[in-house]
Design an enzyme around this catalytic site. Structure first.
Site, PDB file in Angstrom:
ATOM      1  N   ALA A  24     -93.381 -10.911  49.102  1.00 43.59           N
ATOM      2  CA  ALA A  24     -94.063 -12.099  48.579  1.00 43.59           C
ATOM      3  C   ALA A  24     -95.464 -11.714  48.122  1.00 43.59           C
ATOM      4  O   ALA A  24     -96.076 -10.787  48.672  1.00 43.59           O
ATOM      5  CB  ALA A  24     -94.133 -13.161  49.666  1.00 43.59           C
TER       6      ALA A  24
ATOM      7  N   GLY B 195     -90.256  -9.766  51.436  1.00 49.23           N
ATOM      8  CA  GLY B 195     -89.346 -10.592  50.634  1.00 49.23           C
ATOM      9  C   GLY B 195     -88.454  -9.765  49.714  1.00 49.23           C
ATOM     10  O   GLY B 195     -87.370 -10.208  49.341  1.00 49.23           O
TER      11      GLY B 195
ATOM     12  N   GLU C  77     -85.669  -8.829  51.731  1.00 47.46           N
ATOM     13  CA  GLU C  77     -84.909 -10.061  52.001  1.00 47.46           C
ATOM     14  C   GLU C  77     -84.007 -10.412  50.800  1.00 47.46           C
ATOM     15  O   GLU C  77     -82.885 -10.872  50.985  1.00 47.46           O
ATOM     16  CB  GLU C  77     -85.866 -11.198  52.365  1.00 47.46           C
ATOM     17  CG  GLU C  77     -86.483 -10.955  53.752  1.00 47.46           C
ATOM     18  CD  GLU C  77     -87.606 -11.916  54.096  1.00 47.46           C
ATOM     19  OE1 GLU C  77     -88.609 -11.943  53.372  1.00 47.46           O
ATOM     20  OE2 GLU C  77     -87.460 -12.647  55.097  1.00 47.46           O
TER      21      GLU C  77
ATOM     22  N   GLU D 144     -94.224  -7.755  57.404  1.00 45.12           N
ATOM     23  CA  GLU D 144     -94.980  -9.013  57.524  1.00 45.12           C
ATOM     24  C   GLU D 144     -95.873  -9.038  58.751  1.00 45.12           C
ATOM     25  O   GLU D 144     -96.970  -9.604  58.738  1.00 45.12           O
ATOM     26  CB  GLU D 144     -94.016 -10.210  57.561  1.00 45.12           C
ATOM     27  CG  GLU D 144     -93.372 -10.555  56.212  1.00 45.12           C
ATOM     28  CD  GLU D 144     -92.087  -9.781  55.913  1.00 45.12           C
ATOM     29  OE1 GLU D 144     -91.833  -8.746  56.564  1.00 45.12           O
ATOM     30  OE2 GLU D 144     -91.344 -10.210  55.007  1.00 45.12           O
TER      31      GLU D 144
END
Ligand SMILES: CC(C)(COP(=O)(O)OP(=O)(O)OC[C@H]1O[C@@H](n2cnc3c(N)ncnc32)[C@H](O)[C@@H]1OP(=O)(O)O)[C@@H](O)C(=O)NCCC(=O)NCCSC(=O)CCO
Length: 252
Positions: free
Chosen positions: A63, A108, A111, A131
């Protein structure tokens, strides 16, 4: 589109995460555009296999941290919700989706790769959920999908430390299915996708559904779903033709 580029090459749809100067970091625009692109390919009857990859040296570095400062709890929740819905969409799509991991797949980015059905990576790729190093935790499904792929202990270790792992280790742990050299990555992905595209698309779609739903159910429920649907598989023209072809070759 600003953040995604699409190469339509039936039977393949190649999706490029396309913010190379930011290592393809995911912002709201990318979530929106990736969702639209996937929908477009889902409705395109000529596309049988979707491949997601990154432009430049990264698959995706996660992200976009540069907009984290603007997030209050409500906006953060909404961002995570949109990300999570996108991952669910990829996972539940009725077409096979391959992640071609050409470099960093972090946060992300990993992910996204984990929501895909199969992951093929270049030897140089590095994967991880860092993260924790930002004082947060994975928000697009990582806490749930990673342990399902690599087991609880390994997943916790990766998420507690935030360490990146090599593609070879990822293959050993079951996070990646195939690792090849950087030069061979596209060719090997193409070979894999060609083989998958040559199969019955109905059967492929049913397999995906059964595996995904089965993993969320008891083995008994999964086995029941499998046997109930199995009869229907015989009714497709594709299955009839393939079975006839096999039998006629034997007779001849
Ligand atoms: C991926 C790393 C290790 C690469 O390092 P390096 O090769 O040194 O490249 P950089 O100079 O760091 O990056 C180039 C350029 O990209 C920008 N960038 C990289 N990652 C992000 C990101 N996630 N968000 C926003 N921008 C990013 C970086 O700032 C540079 O831009 P400039 O304008 O040139 O400064 C390294 O980049 C790294 O560790 N990235 C962060 C990885 C991470 O922590 N990901 C998790 C994010 S949180 C998340 O995903 C929540 C969802 O669960």
């Amino acid at each position: 589109m600003e953040t995604i580029s699409l190469k339509r090459e039936p039977p393949f749809g190649w999706i490029y995460l396309n913010r190379p100067d930011k290592l393809n970091a995911i912002n709201e625009k990318m979530i929106e555009e990736l969702g639209e692109t996937i929908k477009q390919l889902e409705n395109d009857n000529e596309i049988k296999v979707i491949i997601i990859t990154g432009t430049g040296k990264a698959f995706c570095a996660g992200a976009d941290i540069s907009h984290f400062k603007t997030l209050n709890p409500e906006r953060a929740w909404l961002f995570a919700k949109k990300g999570r819905e996108l991952m669910d969409k990829i996972e539940n799509l009725g077409k096979p989706v391959i992640a071609m991991i050409n470099g960093y797949a972090l946060g992300g980015g990993l992910e996204i790769a984990m929501a895909c059905d199969i992951r093929i990576a270049s030897e140089e790729a590095q994967l991880g959920l860092p993260e924790i190093t930002l004082g947060i935790y994975p928000g697009f499904g990582g806490t749930q999908r990673l342990p399902r792929l690599v087991g609880k202990g390994r997943a916790l270790l990766m998420m507690f430390t935030g360490d990146k792992i090599t593609a070879k280790d990822a293959e050993r742990f079951g996070l990646v299915e195939v690792v090849v050299s950087k030069e061979a990555l596209e060719e090997e992905t193409r070979k894999m996708a060609t083989k998958i595209a040559s199969q019955s698309q109905v059967a492929i779609s049913e397999i995906k559904l059964l595996v995904n739903k089965g993993l969320d159910s008891s083995i008994d429920a999964g086995l029941n779903m499998e046997s109930l649907g199995w009869g229907v598989a015989f009714t497709t023209d594709d299955a009839k033709k393939r079975i006839d072809d096999f039998l006629s070759k034997r007779k001849g």
